[in-house]
Design an enzyme around this catalytic site. Structure first.
Site, PDB file in Angstrom:
ATOM      1  N   LYS A  28       0.952  -1.149  -0.197  1.00 30.52           N
ATOM      2  CA  LYS A  28       0.142  -0.090  -0.010  1.00 30.52           C
ATOM      3  C   LYS A  28       0.863   1.240  -0.004  1.00 30.52           C
ATOM      4  CE  LYS A  28      -4.143  -1.738   1.611  1.00 30.52           C
ATOM      5  NZ  LYS A  28      -5.414  -1.351   2.826  1.00 30.52           N
ATOM      6  N   LYS A  80      -5.305 -10.679  -6.062  1.00 31.20           N
ATOM      7  CA  LYS A  80      -6.540 -10.906  -5.487  1.00 31.20           C
ATOM      8  C   LYS A  80      -7.555  -9.858  -5.741  1.00 31.20           C
ATOM      9  CE  LYS A  80      -6.589  -8.068  -1.185  1.00 31.20           C
ATOM     10  NZ  LYS A  80      -6.977  -7.706  -0.047  1.00 31.20           N
ATOM     11  N   LYS A  87     -11.182  -4.195  -3.807  1.00 32.61           N
ATOM     12  CA  LYS A  87     -12.215  -3.190  -3.789  1.00 32.61           C
ATOM     13  C   LYS A  87     -11.442  -1.854  -4.073  1.00 32.61           C
ATOM     14  CE  LYS A  87     -13.418  -3.482   1.041  1.00 32.61           C
ATOM     15  NZ  LYS A  87     -12.910  -3.425   2.094  1.00 32.61           N
TER      16      LYS A  87
HETATM   17  P1  AMP Z   1     -10.739  -5.752   3.491  1.00 31.32           P
HETATM   18  O1  AMP Z   1     -11.493  -5.615   2.259  1.00 31.32           O
HETATM   19  O2  AMP Z   1      -9.328  -5.715   3.136  1.00 31.32           O
HETATM   20  O3  AMP Z   1     -11.205  -4.906   4.775  1.00 31.32           O
HETATM   21  O4  AMP Z   1     -11.045  -7.335   3.373  1.00 31.32           O
HETATM   22  C1  AMP Z   1     -12.203  -7.731   4.668  1.00 31.32           C
HETATM   23  C2  AMP Z   1     -12.138  -9.336   4.782  1.00 31.32           C
HETATM   24  O5  AMP Z   1     -12.527  -9.877   3.272  1.00 31.32           O
HETATM   25  C3  AMP Z   1     -10.987  -9.773   5.293  1.00 31.32           C
HETATM   26  O6  AMP Z   1     -11.179 -11.000   5.908  1.00 31.32           O
HETATM   27  C4  AMP Z   1     -10.274 -10.110   3.871  1.00 31.32           C
HETATM   28  O7  AMP Z   1      -9.236 -11.260   4.455  1.00 31.32           O
HETATM   29  C5  AMP Z   1     -11.378 -10.433   3.058  1.00 31.32           C
HETATM   30  N1  AMP Z   1     -11.136 -10.553   1.757  1.00 31.32           N
HETATM   31  C6  AMP Z   1     -10.615  -9.374   0.791  1.00 31.32           C
HETATM   32  N2  AMP Z   1     -10.517  -9.551  -0.413  1.00 31.32           N
HETATM   33  C7  AMP Z   1     -10.835 -10.885  -0.538  1.00 31.32           C
HETATM   34  C8  AMP Z   1     -10.474 -11.856  -1.678  1.00 31.32           C
HETATM   35  N3  AMP Z   1     -10.222 -11.175  -2.862  1.00 31.32           N
HETATM   36  N4  AMP Z   1     -10.862 -13.286  -1.428  1.00 31.32           N
HETATM   37  C9  AMP Z   1     -10.955 -13.573  -0.124  1.00 31.32           C
HETATM   38  N5  AMP Z   1     -11.209 -12.823   0.726  1.00 31.32           N
HETATM   39  C10 AMP Z   1     -11.033 -11.414   0.770  1.00 31.32           C
END
Ligand code: AMP
Ligand code: TRP
Length: 337
Positions: free
Chosen positions: A113, A200, A203
């Site tokens: 990041k 991955k 968002k």
């Molecule tokens: P974040 O969007 O980084 O706050 O992620 C929130 C939750 O979603 C966390 O548990 C991440 O590990 C999970 N997560 C985010 N992106 C992915 C993805 N592409 N595949 C699976 N889990 C995800």
């Protein structure tokens, strides 16, 4: 016997994606009967990289309504907004003072990041919150004595750091925290970017075609799946190394239909990529349609606000007791409370 406790959250940096759903939200919902769930909207994590306040507000409001629209039940799970429980920030400071800068510098997410920030805004302004982010996450978890933390694969390193910080605090000041374990789904812990399946699904991607947001318009969803990158072999086989795009579609289908990867392969045997994409698309649309309807129904309702207040009150009771214990053990309360 008391239920084991799970704690988790999703950061409000953008729209909640299908990756978030499969890696995290789906599990929160499925496990809420079996576990004592503390699920929050991680808005304090949402300001670690620069964000317009109106965008932030919108992301928070959407995330809250989506949690409930996806099926989190306020009578079962404790659902709240992170900043409504100020103990998260308070504990974060105490833990920051017990965390080595080197440990934080090694975090892959920080490296990614911060280099992205450098290249995108051309300045050298890296907010220190970005470095401290995993300490706030450790506070979120340790504050509630979580047994398990349901997350996707990308959070593994942060959970390991949480364990180290917890163990360090316990041995330095006396037993204060339960040491948590991560809980990642066997299939779907890393849903991939539809346009570049070596990354991955995220968002915060600049290319909207690379992810599906839970609130995307249904026609747009279909178009995105149609244009997902595959390969030229036209063979439906789960082989993440050599066929990441196809394997990603198989994974999505497996998770949404709750069937094994082998059964998905069997189902699509002898079929072509067009059929695979149509079926994945139908499964995603079946998932999103009721979620979006429910979302619209509750988005502006007073009830959501009430549910959040109840959640915050319950979380606060636990957090308040814990922070006092920590303060006593660290020596911050000169009179024992
Ligand atoms: P974040 O969007 O980084 O706050 O992620 C929130 C939750 O979603 C966390 O548990 C991440 O590990 C999970 N997560 C985010 N992106 C992915 C993805 N592409 N595949 C699976 N889990 C995800
Ligand atoms: N850092 C997590 C992510 O980006 C979100 C998060 C914040 C979290 N605090 C947490 C997840 C505590 C689990 C537990 O994915």
């Amino acid at each position: 016997m008391d239920k084991k406790r799970m704690v988790s959250g999703i950061t409000t940096t953008g729209k909640i994606t299908l990756g978030n759903y499969i890696g995290a939200l789906k599990n929160f919902v499925e496990l809420q009967d079996e576990y004592d769930m503390y699920i929050f909207v991680a808005n304090l994590h949402g300001i670690t990289t620069p964000i317009e306040k109106e965008v932030l507000r919108q992301n928070i409001k959407q995330a809250i309504a989506l949690y409930f629209a996806c099926g989190l039940d306020p009578n079962k799970a404790t659902v709240f907004l992170q900043s409504d429980v100020s103990e998260h920030s308070e504990l974060s400071w105490i833990l920051t003072c017990n965390t080595n800068i080197g440990e934080l510098n090694r975090m892959t997410q920080f490296k990614d990041k911060s280099s992205k920030l450098k290249s995108s805004n051309g300045t050298e302004f890296i907010p220190s919150g970005l470095l401290m982010y995993p300490v706030l996450m450790a506070s979120d978890i340790l504050l509630y004595d979580a047994d398990l933390v349901p997350v996707g694969k990308d959070q593994k390193q942060h959970i390991e750091l949480t364990r180290s910080i917890g163990e360090r605090m316990n041995s330095k000041y006396g037993q204060m925290f339960k040491i948590p374990e991560e809980y990642t789904p066997k299939v779907g812990a890393k849903i991939l970017d539809l346009q570049d399946p070596t990354k991955k699904m995220s968002k915060s991607s600049d290319n909207p075609k690379s992810y599906i947001a839970l609130l995307d318009n249904i026609d747009e969803v279909k178009r995105k799946i149609k244009s997902a990158v595959t390969d030229s072999e036209n063979l439906i086989k789960f082989d993440p190394e050599n066929k990441p795009g196809v394997s990603n579609l198989i994974t999505i289908y497996s998770c949404l239909k709750n069937i094994s990867i082998e059964d998905v392969e069997e189902f699509f045997k002898e079929k072509d990529y067009g059929v695979l994409k149509d079926e994945v698309s139908a499964a995603v649309v079946d998932l999103l349609t009721p979620i979006q309807n429910k979302y619209k129904e509750i988005y502006n309702s007073k009830q959501v606000e009430e549910w959040l207040e109840i959640g915050a009150k319950k979380a606060k009771e636990k957090a308040f007791k814990k922070i006092n214990k920590v303060k006593n053990l660290v020596g911050l309360n000169y009179k024992k409370k």
